[in-house]
Write a protein that holds these residues in place. Structure first.
Motif, mmCIF file in Angstrom:
data_model
loop_
_atom_site.group_PDB
_atom_site.id
_atom_site.type_symbol
_atom_site.label_atom_id
_atom_site.label_comp_id
_atom_site.label_asym_id
_atom_site.label_seq_id
_atom_site.Cartn_x
_atom_site.Cartn_y
_atom_site.Cartn_z
ATOM 1 N N GLN A 1 0.580 -1.181 0.058
ATOM 2 C CA GLN A 1 -0.111 0.038 0.014
ATOM 3 C C GLN A 1 0.814 1.178 -0.009
ATOM 4 O OE1 GLN A 1 -2.349 -1.674 3.262
ATOM 5 N NE2 GLN A 1 -3.845 -0.482 2.461
ATOM 6 N N THR A 2 1.940 1.214 0.139
ATOM 7 C CA THR A 2 3.020 2.237 0.282
ATOM 8 C C THR A 2 3.521 2.493 -1.034
ATOM 9 O OG1 THR A 2 5.003 1.020 0.734
ATOM 10 C CG2 THR A 2 3.522 1.974 2.464
ATOM 11 N N VAL A 3 3.240 1.756 -2.149
ATOM 12 C CA VAL A 3 3.854 1.631 -3.446
ATOM 13 C C VAL A 3 2.554 2.416 -4.476
ATOM 14 C CG1 VAL A 3 4.674 0.569 -5.445
ATOM 15 C CG2 VAL A 3 5.267 0.019 -3.207
ATOM 16 N N PHE A 4 2.843 3.135 -5.017
ATOM 17 C CA PHE A 4 1.968 3.889 -6.088
ATOM 18 C C PHE A 4 2.548 3.697 -7.590
ATOM 19 C CE2 PHE A 4 0.366 7.837 -8.266
ATOM 20 C CZ PHE A 4 -1.023 7.244 -8.606
ATOM 21 N N ASP A 5 1.505 2.918 -8.426
ATOM 22 C CA ASP A 5 1.967 2.344 -9.623
ATOM 23 C C ASP A 5 1.058 3.127 -10.638
ATOM 24 O OD1 ASP A 5 2.828 1.129 -11.848
ATOM 25 O OD2 ASP A 5 2.352 -0.770 -11.125
ATOM 26 N N PRO A 6 0.880 4.292 -11.207
ATOM 27 C CA PRO A 6 -0.010 4.700 -11.838
ATOM 28 C C PRO A 6 -0.265 4.199 -13.348
ATOM 29 C CG PRO A 6 1.922 6.280 -11.716
ATOM 30 C CD PRO A 6 2.179 5.014 -10.907
ATOM 31 N N ARG A 7 0.791 3.460 -13.670
ATOM 32 C CA ARG A 7 0.623 2.873 -15.229
ATOM 33 C C ARG A 7 0.613 3.981 -16.319
ATOM 34 N NH1 ARG A 7 -1.385 -2.463 -13.848
ATOM 35 N NH2 ARG A 7 -0.656 -2.748 -11.617
ATOM 36 N N VAL A 8 -0.100 4.988 -16.104
ATOM 37 C CA VAL A 8 0.123 5.982 -17.267
ATOM 38 C C VAL A 8 0.011 7.356 -16.236
ATOM 39 C CG1 VAL A 8 -0.999 4.794 -18.963
ATOM 40 C CG2 VAL A 8 -2.482 6.140 -17.262
ATOM 41 N N TRP A 9 0.424 8.440 -16.824
ATOM 42 C CA TRP A 9 0.504 9.643 -16.061
ATOM 43 C C TRP A 9 -0.618 10.570 -16.843
ATOM 44 C CZ3 TRP A 9 1.153 10.769 -11.534
ATOM 45 C CH2 TRP A 9 1.568 12.107 -11.184
ATOM 46 N N ASP A 10 -1.977 10.530 -16.331
ATOM 47 C CA ASP A 10 -2.903 11.370 -16.790
ATOM 48 C C ASP A 10 -3.499 12.038 -15.915
ATOM 49 O OD1 ASP A 10 -4.234 9.394 -15.666
ATOM 50 O OD2 ASP A 10 -5.302 8.456 -17.178
ATOM 51 N N ARG A 11 -4.800 12.782 -16.046
ATOM 52 C CA ARG A 11 -5.141 13.567 -14.963
ATOM 53 C C ARG A 11 -5.617 12.934 -13.731
ATOM 54 N NH1 ARG A 11 -10.643 17.135 -16.377
ATOM 55 N NH2 ARG A 11 -11.522 14.702 -16.344
ATOM 56 N N GLU A 12 -6.288 11.592 -14.013
ATOM 57 C CA GLU A 12 -6.742 10.739 -12.856
ATOM 58 C C GLU A 12 -5.573 10.493 -12.026
ATOM 59 O OE1 GLU A 12 -9.363 6.875 -12.039
ATOM 60 O OE2 GLU A 12 -8.663 7.162 -13.883
ATOM 61 N N ALA A 13 -4.335 9.937 -12.532
ATOM 62 C CA ALA A 13 -3.291 9.393 -11.675
ATOM 63 C C ALA A 13 -2.828 10.775 -10.930
ATOM 64 C CB ALA A 13 -2.392 8.964 -12.786
ATOM 65 N N ARG A 14 -2.629 11.895 -11.739
ATOM 66 C CA ARG A 14 -2.213 12.938 -11.067
ATOM 67 C C ARG A 14 -3.039 13.420 -9.736
ATOM 68 N NH1 ARG A 14 0.918 17.848 -12.632
ATOM 69 N NH2 ARG A 14 -0.029 19.766 -11.413
ATOM 70 N N GLU A 15 -4.426 13.384 -9.853
ATOM 71 C CA GLU A 15 -5.241 13.610 -8.851
ATOM 72 C C GLU A 15 -5.132 12.568 -7.717
ATOM 73 O OE1 GLU A 15 -9.106 13.983 -10.651
ATOM 74 O OE2 GLU A 15 -8.761 16.093 -11.321
ATOM 75 N N ARG A 16 -4.766 11.244 -8.197
ATOM 76 C CA ARG A 16 -4.866 10.168 -7.061
ATOM 77 C C ARG A 16 -3.501 10.651 -6.128
ATOM 78 N NH1 ARG A 16 -6.855 4.527 -9.540
ATOM 79 N NH2 ARG A 16 -9.111 4.611 -9.141
ATOM 80 N N TRP A 17 -2.592 10.954 -7.003
ATOM 81 C CA TRP A 17 -1.040 11.102 -6.255
ATOM 82 C C TRP A 17 -1.270 12.359 -5.378
ATOM 83 C CZ3 TRP A 17 2.816 9.412 -4.483
ATOM 84 C CH2 TRP A 17 4.023 9.929 -4.323
#
Length: 271
Positions: free
Chosen positions: A129-145
């Motif tokens: 759970q401490t690893v973030f693996d966004p697969r692609v860098w889009d708006r959704e990934a940015r907001e989640r980060w």
């Protein structure tokens, strides 16, 4: 900022008495803080991120990075942190404070994780759970980060990046610095390997113009990375994380960047 690390072979027994006194004083202080309830536990939150290679666009094929590279680089330091996550009096690897990798996930958790690379962080996260693996860098990934940063307030963020993902890695690091101003950012991965060369016997590094250190030094990007790790990171990252843990100010709870290199050199002398 910790620009580079030179690993020297120090004679045995050269560790200073001042360092031993520092270790003793930090351990005593933390023991008192825990006993009096000033702090709830001896761990500090960390996040690790795999920078994706491409952004998502309509009709575009995307290429995520390989999360196994990040997991491999983290393997030794995570294992040591989990093993050392118990009471302070039983701690051996970390002198006092330790990164918050405290338990491994069970099989049921791993079977329940979705395919989007997002793992909700909880009050007591397992190592996955401490690893973030966004697969692609889009708006959704940015907001989640951004949401993950605000929720966890990490003291350390570790980013793994290949060269095609470097610009996204810098964006990820920049968001970390913006949302959590006191965070200490470490960058590793193939991009660092390919742009930073240490010549055997030399006292300096050969830095390519596209390296993280070069683009920050000449002002192309802000100083959003505090340390870089190149090569097989299993043990070097473990050593660096021990130095970082010893650089966490016991009053503020945040890493003092200027203390990391001296603590790293102390640890090298000790071993």
């Amino acid at each position: 900022m910790l620009n580079e690390i030179h690993v020297h072979r120090f004679p045995e027994g050269t560790v200073s008495s001042g360092f031993e006194e520092l270790l003793s004083a930090r351990r005593k202080r933390l023991s008192e803080d825990l006993a009096l309830g000033r702090i709830p536990h001896r761990t500090f939150p960390v996040l690790a991120v795999l920078a994706p290679v491409m952004t998502q666009a309509e009709g575009e094929i995307t290429y995520p990075g390989d999360p196994m590279c990040l997991y491999a680089a983290l393997s030794v330091t995570v294992r040591n942190a989990v093993r050392d996550a118990g009471p302070l009096e039983q701690a051996g690897h970390y002198n006092d404070l330790a990164p918050g990798w405290t338990r491994f996930p069970d099989r049921s958790y791993r079977m329940s994780v979705g395919e989007d690379g997002y793992r909700p962080y909880t009050g007591s996260p397992n190592t996955d759970q401490t690893v973030f693996d966004p697969r692609v860098w889009d708006r959704e990934a940015r907001e989640r980060w951004i949401g993950l940063l605000r929720e966890t307030q990490p003291r350390v963020v570790l980013i793994s990046s290949v060269s095609p993902a470097h610009r996204y890695a810098l964006n990820i690091a920049g968001l970390a610095k913006s949302e959590v101003p006191g965070v200490y950012v470490i960058l590793g991965g193939r991009h660092v390997d390919e742009t930073t060369t240490c010549v055997p016997g030399a006292t300096t590094l050969m830095i390519a113009p596209s390296s993280t250190l070069a683009v920050m030094d000449d002002g192309r990007v802000p100083h959003v990375v505090d340390a870089t790790v190149s090569g097989e990171a299993y043990h070097s990252l473990d050593l660096l994380m021990r130095a970082v843990a010893l650089s966490v100010d016991l009053d503020s709870g945040w890493v003092a960047p200027s203390a990391v290199r001296p603590r790293l050199e102390d640890l090298l002398r000790r071993h």
